[in-house]
Scaffold this motif. Sequence first.
Motif, PDB file in Angstrom:
ATOM      1  N   TYR A 231       0.856  -1.186   0.000  1.00 13.08           N
ATOM      2  CA  TYR A 231       0.000   0.000   0.000  1.00 13.08           C
ATOM      3  C   TYR A 231       0.890   1.233   0.000  1.00 13.08           C
ATOM      4  CZ  TYR A 231      -3.897  -3.061   1.362  1.00 13.08           C
ATOM      5  OH  TYR A 231      -4.844  -4.044   1.401  1.00 13.08           O
ATOM      6  N   THR A 233       0.768   5.488   0.209  1.00 15.00           N
ATOM      7  CA  THR A 233      -0.060   6.655   0.530  1.00 15.00           C
ATOM      8  C   THR A 233       0.452   7.861  -0.245  1.00 15.00           C
ATOM      9  OG1 THR A 233       1.314   6.973   2.517  1.00 15.00           O
ATOM     10  CG2 THR A 233      -0.832   5.910   2.807  1.00 15.00           C
ATOM     11  N   ILE A 240      -4.864   6.184  -1.653  1.00 17.58           N
ATOM     12  CA  ILE A 240      -4.084   4.958  -1.544  1.00 17.58           C
ATOM     13  C   ILE A 240      -3.859   4.386  -2.941  1.00 17.58           C
ATOM     14  CG2 ILE A 240      -4.086   2.558  -0.744  1.00 17.58           C
ATOM     15  CD1 ILE A 240      -5.653   3.428   1.681  1.00 17.58           C
ATOM     16  N   ILE A 242      -2.012   0.925  -4.881  1.00 15.22           N
ATOM     17  CA  ILE A 242      -1.665  -0.460  -4.588  1.00 15.22           C
ATOM     18  C   ILE A 242      -0.637  -0.960  -5.595  1.00 15.22           C
ATOM     19  CG2 ILE A 242      -2.528  -2.838  -4.439  1.00 15.22           C
ATOM     20  CD1 ILE A 242      -5.163  -1.759  -3.465  1.00 15.22           C
ATOM     21  N   ASP A 257      -6.397   3.425  -5.735  1.00 11.45           N
ATOM     22  CA  ASP A 257      -7.509   2.779  -5.038  1.00 11.45           C
ATOM     23  C   ASP A 257      -8.292   3.823  -4.245  1.00 11.45           C
ATOM     24  OD1 ASP A 257      -8.430  -0.188  -4.497  1.00 11.45           O
ATOM     25  OD2 ASP A 257      -8.594   0.851  -2.581  1.00 11.45           O
TER      26      ASP A 257
END
Length: 477
Positions: A231, A233, A240, A242, A257
Motif C-alpha cells: 500500500y 499513501t 491509496i 496499490i 484505489d
Amino acid sequence: MRKTIAIAALAVALGLGAASARAEQTALVLYETKGQQTVRQEGIAFIELDPQAPDYGKILAQIPLPPDLMSHHIFYNPTRERAYVTSLGRSELWVLDVTSFPYRTRVVAVPGCVVGEDLAFSEAQNRWYLTCMGSSVVIVGDAETDEVLETLPMPAPYPHGITVHDGIDRMLVTSTINPKDPTDAGESIVVVQPSTGKILSTHKVADKPSPSGTAPVEAFFVPGANPPVAYITNMIEGRIWIAEWQPESETFSFRGDFDFAAIGQGMALEVYFNAAGDRAYVTTALPGHLNAFDISDPRAPRHLYAAEAAGGAHHMVFSPDGTRAYVQNSLINIPGMNDGSISVIDLVAGKTLASIDTFKDAGLTVNTIMLTPRRKTFTPTDAMEATDAGGTIGSAGITGTQAVLMLEIGKRRQGTAASRRVMRAGRTAKTAAAWRVSLAPDPRRRSCRAHRLPRRRFRRESAVFPRDRGRCPDRIG
C-alpha cells in the motif's frame, strides 16, 4: 550540601520489569517545542498509555536531544534491541541500545544524508537503508556495526518512504517532496534490488499528467499477502495506491484505489496493520482522522469507518489487546497540522474515547510514537549498571505490585570509601506516587533521610536484602 533526587515510579513497559496481569504499556514519544519559537526544546519522552495505571498519560522520564537535531522518526531493528532516531537537521542517526535501562546512545554519522527520513531493514542482506529527502539518496548501512557501506543515488528525487520484502528481493522507495519547496512534489515509486543495490525501475503513481504532484510519502508491504502487495499513501493527492507483485514477470503493477478526498480528508500518511492481518489503519492529517479498512482481500481494501483524531494525525500504536489505538497528532510541526495531542480511539466501535494533552498543554508537539520494547525482568544488577552509567533518572519500574526503588547515594571513586549509587529491589504501594528523598553526601552518617517511606514499607523492602535489615533505607553496605 544535601543532594535531592526525585524517585518516580515508572511502568514496566519502559522495559524495566517483568510481565504482569495488568496490561501496562509505555511508549516513546519524540517531542519538540510547538510552532516556530526562538528557543526550542526537543527530546524523547516515556509516557504511560495504560488507562488503568495511576500515571496514565503522564511523562515518566525524558531524554533531552539537541534542539537542532529535528528528530523525526524512531525505527527498531528486527530484533528490537536498538532504536534508530532519524534527523531532519543533522547528517546523523541516533542509535539507542534498548536492551537495558538507561538507554545508551551512539551517534552514527551518515555523510551525504540531508533530511534523514525513514529507515528500513533487510534481514537477508543484514543491511539498513536510510532515505535522505534533501539529497535524494539512500544510505546503506551494516545492520550489525552501523557502518555506512554505500550511497545509492535515486533516479526520482526526494526519497522518503521505504519498505523491503526479502522474499522477493525488492525494495520500494517513494519520491515525495522537496523539503525546501513544498510546491515541488514527486510522483514516483523506485524499485530497487537490495541484494545488488541495482535500480530496477521507476513507476508513476498518478492518473494526472506530469507533474502531478501526488507526493507518495510511505509504502508498506501487507503482512502475509501472497503474492506480495504493498500500500502506498499519496500525501498531497490523498489517495491509496496499490502495488501488486507479478510473479511471472517479477515486476509490480500499480493502480489507484481509495480516495480520501471523496470523504473530506487530505494528507494521507501512515498505514498500520493489526495482529490478525485482516485490518489496516490509515492516518490522514487534514483535518485529522484514523481510517479503518477490511483487508481480508488485500487487493481490495474496504473502508469501514473514519474516527476523528486531530490536526496532523500521523503515527499510532495499538493497545496490548488490539482494541484501542493511540494516534499522535502532528506533521513536522506545520501550523494547522501540529495539534500536539494523542487521540485514544476505540478500534471496535470506531469512536474517539479521549485525548491525551500532556504535551499540548506544555506548549509542545509530538513527532512520533512507538511502544517501548519489553524485557523479562529488571534485576538489582541492572540497577547497579544503570546508576554506574550516571543516569539522572531516579526511578522505579513497576509490574503490578512489583517495583524497583532507586536510591542515589553518590558515586564510587576507584574503590575508595566514597559514596556510591545503588538500587534496591522491593515492592511498591498500589499508587505510583513520586517519592522524594534527601541524601547526605557523607556515607558515614546514619541518620535516616528518606521521607514518606513508612516503617512497615521499609521492613518489607529490607526482606529483599536481609543483611540490611534494621538499617536506614538510604544506607546499604
